[in-house]
Design an enzyme around this catalytic site. Structure first.
Site, PDB file in Angstrom:
ATOM      1  N   ASP A  18       0.825  -1.222   0.000  1.00  0.00           N
ATOM      2  CA  ASP A  18       0.000   0.000   0.000  1.00  0.00           C
ATOM      3  C   ASP A  18       0.851   1.261   0.000  1.00  0.00           C
ATOM      4  O   ASP A  18       0.655   2.147  -0.829  1.00  0.00           O
ATOM      5  CB  ASP A  18      -0.909   0.062   1.252  1.00  0.00           C
ATOM      6  CG  ASP A  18      -2.064  -0.925   1.176  1.00  0.00           C
ATOM      7  OD1 ASP A  18      -2.401  -1.371   0.055  1.00  0.00           O
ATOM      8  OD2 ASP A  18      -2.617  -1.255   2.239  1.00  0.00           O
ATOM      9  N   ARG A  99       0.895   3.803  17.259  1.00  0.00           N
ATOM     10  CA  ARG A  99       0.482   4.857  16.330  1.00  0.00           C
ATOM     11  C   ARG A  99       0.803   6.247  16.875  1.00  0.00           C
ATOM     12  O   ARG A  99       1.062   7.179  16.117  1.00  0.00           O
ATOM     13  CB  ARG A  99      -1.020   4.773  16.049  1.00  0.00           C
ATOM     14  CG  ARG A  99      -1.489   3.475  15.388  1.00  0.00           C
ATOM     15  CD  ARG A  99      -0.624   3.078  14.239  1.00  0.00           C
ATOM     16  NE  ARG A  99      -1.225   2.022  13.408  1.00  0.00           N
ATOM     17  CZ  ARG A  99      -0.580   1.370  12.475  1.00  0.00           C
ATOM     18  NH1 ARG A  99       0.700   1.614  12.240  1.00  0.00           N
ATOM     19  NH2 ARG A  99      -1.191   0.448  11.759  1.00  0.00           N
ATOM     20  N   ASP A 128      -6.939   2.833  12.870  1.00  0.00           N
ATOM     21  CA  ASP A 128      -5.667   3.539  12.728  1.00  0.00           C
ATOM     22  C   ASP A 128      -5.827   4.903  12.082  1.00  0.00           C
ATOM     23  O   ASP A 128      -5.120   5.846  12.430  1.00  0.00           O
ATOM     24  CB  ASP A 128      -4.672   2.657  11.969  1.00  0.00           C
ATOM     25  CG  ASP A 128      -4.262   1.449  12.802  1.00  0.00           C
ATOM     26  OD1 ASP A 128      -4.192   1.597  14.042  1.00  0.00           O
ATOM     27  OD2 ASP A 128      -4.034   0.367  12.235  1.00  0.00           O
ATOM     28  N   SER A 179      -3.563  -8.986   6.565  1.00  0.00           N
ATOM     29  CA  SER A 179      -3.124  -7.629   6.833  1.00  0.00           C
ATOM     30  C   SER A 179      -2.518  -7.655   8.230  1.00  0.00           C
ATOM     31  O   SER A 179      -3.168  -8.065   9.191  1.00  0.00           O
ATOM     32  CB  SER A 179      -4.324  -6.685   6.781  1.00  0.00           C
ATOM     33  OG  SER A 179      -3.965  -5.472   7.415  1.00  0.00           O
TER      34      SER A 179
HETATM   35  N1  ARG Z   1      -7.472  -3.990  15.518  1.00  0.00           N
HETATM   36  C1  ARG Z   1      -6.187  -3.579  15.960  1.00  0.00           C
HETATM   37  C2  ARG Z   1      -6.219  -2.167  16.434  1.00  0.00           C
HETATM   38  O1  ARG Z   1      -7.082  -1.447  16.045  1.00  0.00           O
HETATM   39  C3  ARG Z   1      -5.097  -3.862  14.976  1.00  0.00           C
HETATM   40  C4  ARG Z   1      -5.108  -3.131  13.692  1.00  0.00           C
HETATM   41  C5  ARG Z   1      -3.865  -3.524  12.973  1.00  0.00           C
HETATM   42  N2  ARG Z   1      -3.774  -3.243  11.605  1.00  0.00           N
HETATM   43  C6  ARG Z   1      -3.546  -4.193  10.689  1.00  0.00           C
HETATM   44  N3  ARG Z   1      -3.240  -3.834   9.495  1.00  0.00           N
HETATM   45  N4  ARG Z   1      -3.611  -5.461  10.974  1.00  0.00           N
HETATM   46  O2  ARG Z   1      -5.402  -1.735  17.173  1.00  0.00           O
END
Ligand code: ARG
Length: 387
Positions: A18, A99, A128, A179
């Site tokens: 991406d 993040r 995110d 992912s």
């Molecule tokens: N659901 C988790 C969170 O919101 C993980 C998100 C992770 N992203 C991914 N591309 N797997 O913190």
């Protein structure tokens, strides 16, 4: 609507499909220069020099790689340990809190290179995007934000085509349908066969953790030393937090500890099935929680549960920079002043169990609690209390 006239964009670059496609896409769609930023947050097995070179090869103006492991551990993970940070009682917030380190760093770099926008690779369905955007805007309300994945409506196949057309290399691991996101504090996996909540996660998902069936037949003990709520030592050796976590990830991971398979409620209202591997996080929070119970009063412990739960919700929901967290941390830090001592845990085929605790601060009184000779609790006083 697209923001008008952007000269320079700092792109949060992982090196994956991406964000690699995004380097070109931003140049083409916005006519802007792209500077990439990649943080080393302890994602295992990633060569960040290669990531940097990849960004430059694709056409980035400049590519920054910053080692933020220590900062991540000391300023973010340590807070989460003190708050027993588990969203919905299970998820150690490994992606979530990482993040916010990114938000802090990207605002610094954007300022340094005089960028007018920041771009990220998060989708419009996830958490995110909220964390990046709310976080960055809290730190710099004037910066523009680009989320190309939300606007470009490319399927995976179209992206692969785009990559091919622009000579963007695609790694073999990106052929897998998952992912993922990973750092020191754990790995998240979504998509592919995991989207069917009735499917057991296939073994190929797991990278940090040995499948419990294949873990050693013999249990292993670890001893964690805490000082004011923060882990300071592992098996008698004093270590900086990020190193302690790295070592514990491999120790506990080897024993199959830290797999979390849960239904999760996202900020945007979606339910999603998430698989996490967080060996060190699960072990350290278990140990911390137990030590806290050992040194704090019943009422402190009860009250803290609700504070911790709120803390985890805010941290999950993108509100790291809201002052409400500082206020909660005032309580959390105050309670953690006494959380010093050692906890011994047994790791065995996917389970982690506290087997011992020691602390100078313990409120436990053997002579009061004991049923042996020499007990000092006045049992004659109980009937009056009950009546
Ligand atoms: N659901 C988790 C969170 O919101 C993980 C998100 C992770 N992203 C991914 N591309 N797997 O913190």
């Amino acid at each position: 609507a697209k923001p008008s006239k952007i000269d320079t964009v700092v792109l949060l670059y992982s090196g994956g499909l991406d964000t690699s496609v995004m380097v070109k896409y931003i140049q083409e769609e916005y006519g802007a220069d792209v500077v990439t930023l990649t943080l080393d947050l302890g994602q295992p097995g990633v060569d960040l020099e290669k990531t940097k070179q990849k960004a430059l090869d694709i056409g980035a103006e400049d590519a920054y790689v910053i080692d933020a492991k220590q900062e991540f551990a000391e300023d973010f993970i340590a807070k989460s340990i003190k708050a027993n940070g588990l969203y919905q009682g299970e998820y150690p917030l490994s992606t979530a809190i990482a993040r916010y380190v990114v938000c802090e760093k990207v605002v610094e770099i954007a300022d340094e290179v005089d960028a007018d926008a920041v771009a990220h690779g998060a989708t419009g369905k996830g958490n995110d995007q909220v964390r990046f955007e709310a976080g960055i805007l809290s730190l710099d309300p004037d910066i523009k934000l680009l989320a190309p994945v939300r606007e470009w409506s490319m399927t995976r196949d179209k992206e692969l085509e785009y990559a091919e057309k622009h000579g963007i290399p695609v790694e073999a691991s990106e052929e897998l349908p998952y992912s993922t996101d990973e750092n020191l504090w754990g790995k998240s996996s979504e998509c592919g066969p995991l989207e069917d909540p009735s499917n057991e996660p296939p073994e190929e998902v797991f990278e940090f953790v040995t499948y419990p069936e294949n873990a050693p037949e013999e249990p292993e003990y670890v001893e964690i030393e805490f000082e004011a709520g923060v882990p300071k030592g592992l098996n008698g050796e004093e270590l900086p937090l990020h190193q302690l976590i790295e070592e514990l990830n491999s120790l506990a991971g080897k024993h199959g500890v830290g797999i979390i398979d849960m239904m999760e409620d996202r900020v945007v209202g979606l339910k999603s099935r998430e698989v996490y591997e967080c060996p060190a996080a699960v072990t350290l929070i278990e140990a911390h929680q137990e030590l806290e119970k050992f040194v704090s009063t019943k009422h402190e412990n009860q009250f803290k549960q609700s504070v911790d739960q709120k803390w985890a919700e805010y941290a999950y929901n993108g509100l790291w920079f809201d002052p409400v967290l500082d206020h909660l941390e005032g309580f959390i830090d105050s309670m953690n002043k006494n959380v010093s001592g050692t906890v011994e845990l047994k790791l065995y085929k996917g389970s982690v169990q506290v087997t011992g605790r020691k602390s100078e601060e313990a409120l436990y009184d053997h002579d009061l609690a004991s049923y042996e000779e020499g007990e000092t609790f006045n049992q004659e006083a109980s009937p009056g209390f009950i009546q």
